[in-house]
Motif scaffolding. Structure first.
Motif, short mmCIF file in Angstrom:
data_model
loop_
_atom_site.label_atom_id
_atom_site.label_comp_id
_atom_site.label_asym_id
_atom_site.label_seq_id
_atom_site.Cartn_x
_atom_site.Cartn_y
_atom_site.Cartn_z
N ASP B 238 -46.20 5.77 2.82
CA ASP B 238 -47.62 6.32 2.26
C ASP B 238 -48.17 5.49 1.11
OD1 ASP B 238 -47.07 8.66 3.86
OD2 ASP B 238 -46.01 9.43 2.18
N MET B 239 -47.52 4.49 0.56
CA MET B 239 -48.04 3.54 -0.37
C MET B 239 -49.28 2.56 0.44
SD MET B 239 -45.14 2.77 -2.81
CE MET B 239 -44.07 4.00 -3.49
N ILE B 240 -48.87 2.29 1.40
CA ILE B 240 -49.89 1.57 2.18
C ILE B 240 -51.10 1.96 2.53
CG2 ILE B 240 -50.10 0.34 4.60
CD1 ILE B 240 -47.00 0.42 4.76
N GLY B 241 -51.31 3.12 2.55
CA GLY B 241 -52.51 3.81 2.48
C GLY B 241 -53.23 4.00 0.99
N SER B 242 -52.61 3.75 0.10
CA SER B 242 -53.33 3.79 -1.29
C SER B 242 -54.25 2.87 -1.44
CB SER B 242 -52.27 3.81 -2.17
OG SER B 242 -51.71 2.36 -2.45
N GLU B 243 -55.29 3.13 -2.32
CA GLU B 243 -56.36 2.37 -2.62
C GLU B 243 -55.96 0.88 -3.27
OE1 GLU B 243 -59.03 3.83 -5.71
OE2 GLU B 243 -60.00 1.82 -5.66
N TYR B 244 -54.80 0.96 -4.26
CA TYR B 244 -54.23 -0.08 -4.75
C TYR B 244 -53.63 -1.07 -3.69
CZ TYR B 244 -50.78 -3.11 -7.45
OH TYR B 244 -50.36 -4.46 -7.89
N PHE B 245 -53.09 -0.60 -2.77
CA PHE B 245 -52.31 -1.33 -1.74
C PHE B 245 -53.49 -2.12 -0.80
CE2 PHE B 245 -50.13 -2.78 2.00
CZ PHE B 245 -48.86 -2.80 1.77
N GLY B 246 -54.52 -1.24 -0.51
CA GLY B 246 -55.73 -1.75 0.06
C GLY B 246 -56.46 -3.02 -0.69
N ARG B 247 -56.66 -2.93 -1.93
CA ARG B 247 -57.39 -3.77 -2.61
C ARG B 247 -56.67 -5.27 -2.68
NH1 ARG B 247 -57.79 -2.69 -7.89
NH2 ARG B 247 -57.10 -0.30 -7.77
N LEU B 248 -55.25 -5.00 -2.87
CA LEU B 248 -54.35 -6.27 -2.94
C LEU B 248 -54.42 -6.90 -1.60
CD1 LEU B 248 -52.69 -7.38 -5.11
CD2 LEU B 248 -50.82 -5.97 -4.12
N ARG B 249 -54.29 -6.27 -0.42
CA ARG B 249 -54.22 -6.64 0.74
C ARG B 249 -55.54 -7.46 0.99
NH1 ARG B 249 -55.25 -6.14 6.10
NH2 ARG B 249 -53.36 -6.43 7.50
N ASN B 250 -56.74 -6.65 0.67
CA ASN B 250 -58.04 -7.49 0.78
C ASN B 250 -58.15 -8.62 -0.01
OD1 ASN B 250 -60.32 -7.11 2.15
ND2 ASN B 250 -61.42 -6.01 0.36
N ARG B 251 -57.41 -8.75 -1.14
CA ARG B 251 -57.58 -10.09 -1.92
C ARG B 251 -56.83 -10.99 -1.54
NH1 ARG B 251 -54.58 -9.78 -7.63
NH2 ARG B 251 -54.57 -12.19 -8.03
N ILE B 252 -55.77 -10.89 -0.75
CA ILE B 252 -54.81 -11.86 -0.30
C ILE B 252 -55.50 -12.31 0.89
CG2 ILE B 252 -52.70 -12.24 0.64
CD1 ILE B 252 -51.31 -10.12 -1.30
N TRP B 253 -56.08 -11.48 1.89
CA TRP B 253 -56.70 -11.63 2.83
C TRP B 253 -57.87 -12.85 2.62
CZ3 TRP B 253 -61.48 -12.22 5.65
CH2 TRP B 253 -60.92 -12.19 7.06
N HIS B 254 -58.70 -12.36 1.39
CA HIS B 254 -59.77 -13.42 1.16
C HIS B 254 -59.20 -14.65 0.67
CE1 HIS B 254 -63.31 -11.22 2.06
NE2 HIS B 254 -62.75 -10.15 1.40
N LEU B 255 -58.08 -14.60 0.05
CA LEU B 255 -57.40 -15.95 -0.40
C LEU B 255 -57.18 -16.64 0.65
CD1 LEU B 255 -54.95 -14.68 -3.60
CD2 LEU B 255 -57.10 -16.52 -3.50
N ILE B 256 -56.51 -16.23 1.80
CA ILE B 256 -55.94 -17.03 2.78
C ILE B 256 -57.28 -17.48 3.59
CG2 ILE B 256 -54.85 -16.77 5.31
CD1 ILE B 256 -52.88 -15.04 3.54
N ALA B 257 -58.33 -16.30 3.88
CA ALA B 257 -59.62 -16.77 4.72
C ALA B 257 -60.45 -17.68 4.15
CB ALA B 257 -60.31 -15.39 5.07
N ASP B 258 -60.62 -17.76 2.89
CA ASP B 258 -61.59 -18.64 2.35
C ASP B 258 -60.87 -19.23 1.13
OD1 ASP B 258 -63.63 -16.04 2.89
OD2 ASP B 258 -62.35 -16.10 0.96
#
Lengths: 252, 260
Positions: B238-258
């Motif tokens: 269930d932690m995967i659906g949390s806001e914290y998890f989402g923000r972290l995932r987004n941050r890493i996604w941007h780090l890798i993408a740009d």
């Protein structure tokens, strides 16, 4: 039954051939002088097997095959494994190999007689030459069939070079090594028989050639049947060995 | 970083580089890699394909040599395979097809000529740990992909390594199996108290499993960021659906993408 049928298929096929052969000959469909009845040929074969002189010829041919086989299979496999493992060596030798593979070796038989005579040694040398390259190809394929990932895994768990060869390479290559021996056997028999037919004081090949020349069809066919039975037997034995060791290799 | 913290590092990588071919014109696969993993941590390395993360793990495992820098595990400089302190797992289980599951688990001990009864006892314990007691005598071709990776986990643990290096071990599995295997791995890790370095290209997997995520960029392969995951343990799906998890995932996604 579904398991048994494929196993019995070769035997059923041979029985059918014998039956057609017998009927064709007895009904006059085939000339009995060219194709004597199967039962008659079997009788002649029985007589041949009973004769000490024939058994001596058979024994000599078998010994030539055995000696050539014992020399060429390890020699070809080791050469192949080496080339399969060393890309530089392979690149260096592969044009030469392809050349030697594509040349029909039988055209060199007169030269072999010139160089080595018509005795035991010449039969062995010719059979070894004929067989070497094809066994070496199996050796190359065997070396390349070893997955690099398995070798890497063994290394990660601390396998020494020796252990890597004994625990990974050898078992991984086993099916192709047995296959190499099987193909090697067929080629060795072919090589010895051709060399005997071409020029030899003794041996089954010599007898077959002489019987063919003098139109002694029962003896000729009897010896053909015998050679077929013996080679198929050894071949099937090696194939059985190959199959029985291969149960769990389909997927890694 | 002070000398004391360095002492407690289970895995320490400094100034690590890997070049292929000519020093002037060759290809730089990895440059200036630094990692610090404390004992007992679960650390993931995430990055796009081709960023050299697998090469990095192979170097840490002592399977590939680096062209610069140093790797230390438990204070020992790594110069080659070190099965006494390192256990490894790859994307493919790489089981020996001619050996049973149990014999595969025993393989590292067999290489060290440990007596057969001791090997068997250890292997059966580990097969029990990964839930494969019933399949001990089965061959790899009789096991599913997930079961084969469980055998590989058991095999990597049999020498009681201090460090477990895992190179995308669940990448070839379907998503459900991958998630289940991740949870099982976390459980095994928490019970054993070992240190895990886990390479993946899956962002969710990287965050879900880790205390610390190292983010890598490509061309040349380098560390972009080091992110601490502040999620409690044991982790739950269930932690995967949390806001914290989402923000972290987004941050890493941007780090890798740009990457900066």
């Amino acid at each position: 039954m579904t398991q048994l049928l494929p196993r019995l298929a070769p035997a059923l096929f041979l029985a059918l051939v014998a039956l057609v052969w017998e009927t064709a000959s007895r009904s006059g469909l085939a000339d009995p002088d060219v194709l004597p009845p199967f039962s008659h040929v079997m009788g002649v074969l029985w007589g041949l097997v009973g004769s000490a002189s024939f058994r001596a010829d058979l024994g000599l041919t078998a010994l030539e095959v055995a000696v050539a086989f014992v020399i060429v299979v390890p020699l070809g496999l080791i050469a192949g494994l080496y080339l399969g493992e060393k890309p530089q060596a392979y690149r260096l030798f592969s044009p030469l190999l392809n050349l030697l593979l594509s040349v029909p070796k039988s055209i060199f038989l007169p030269i072999f007689i010139f160089a080595f005579g018509i005795g035991f040694g010449q039969k062995v040398i010719y059979a070894v030459t004929l067989t070497f390259f094809i066994v070496m190809l199996t050796g190359i394929a065997a070396a390349r069939s070893v997955p690099a990932g398995l070798v890497n895994m063994a290394r990660a768990f601390g396998a020494s070079k020796r252990q890597t060869y004994l625990e990974i390479y050898l078992p991984a290559m086993e099916p192709l090594i047995i296959e190499g021996a099987r193909i090697g056997f067929i080629y060795t028999v072919t090589g010895v028989l051709i060399a005997e037919m071409y020029g030899s004081p003794r041996g089954i090949g010599r007898l077959m050639f002489a019987w063919g020349e003098s139109f002694r069809m029962p003896e000729l066919l009897a010896s053909v049947v015998l050679v077929v039975i013996l080679t198929v037997f050894v071949n099937e034995l090696l194939r059985w060995l190959e199959d029985s060791r291969q149960t769990h290799r389909s997927r890694a | 970083m002070s000398a004391e913290t360095n002492m407690s590092d289970m895995i320490r990588v400094e100034g690590l580089g890997k070049r292929y071919g000519d020093p002037a014109t060759g290809l730089t696969a990895l440059t200036d890699i630094a990692l610090n993993v404390r004992a007992g941590q679960f650390v993931t390395i995430v990055g796009p394909s081709g960023c050299g993360k697998s090469t990095l793990l192979q170097i840490i495992a002592g399977l590939v040599t680096s062209t610069s820098g140093e790797v230390q595990i438990d204070g020992r400089t790594i110069v080659g395979p070190s099965p006494d302190i390192i256990g490894v797992m790859f994307q493919d289980a790489w089981l020996l097809p001619w050996k049973t599951a149990r014999e595969n688990v025993e393989f590292p001990l067999a290489l060290r000529k440990v007596p057969a009864d001791q090997r068997k006892e250890r292997a059966m314990k580990l097969l029990d740990l990964v839930g494969l007691t019933a399949s001990a005598d089965q061959y790899p071709d009789q096991l599913s992909g997930g079961m084969r990776q469980r055998v590989a986990i058991a095999r990597s643990l049999i020498q009681k390594p201090k460090v477990l290096l895992m190179d995308e071990p669940f990448a070839a599995l379907d998503e459900q199996t991958r998630t289940r295997m991740g949870n099982e791995l976390l459980q095994i890790w928490q019970e054993s108290g070992g240190t895990v370095l886990f390479v993946t290209h899956g962002l969710t997997e990287a965050i879900y499993l880790a205390d610390i995520v190292y983010v890598m960029g490509a061309r040349p392969g380098r560390i972009i960021d080091r992110i601490e995951v502040e999620l409690p343990r044991p982790r739950s799906i269930d932690m995967i659906g949390s806001e914290y998890f989402g923000r972290l995932r987004n941050r890493i996604w941007h780090l890798i993408a740009d990457p900066a």
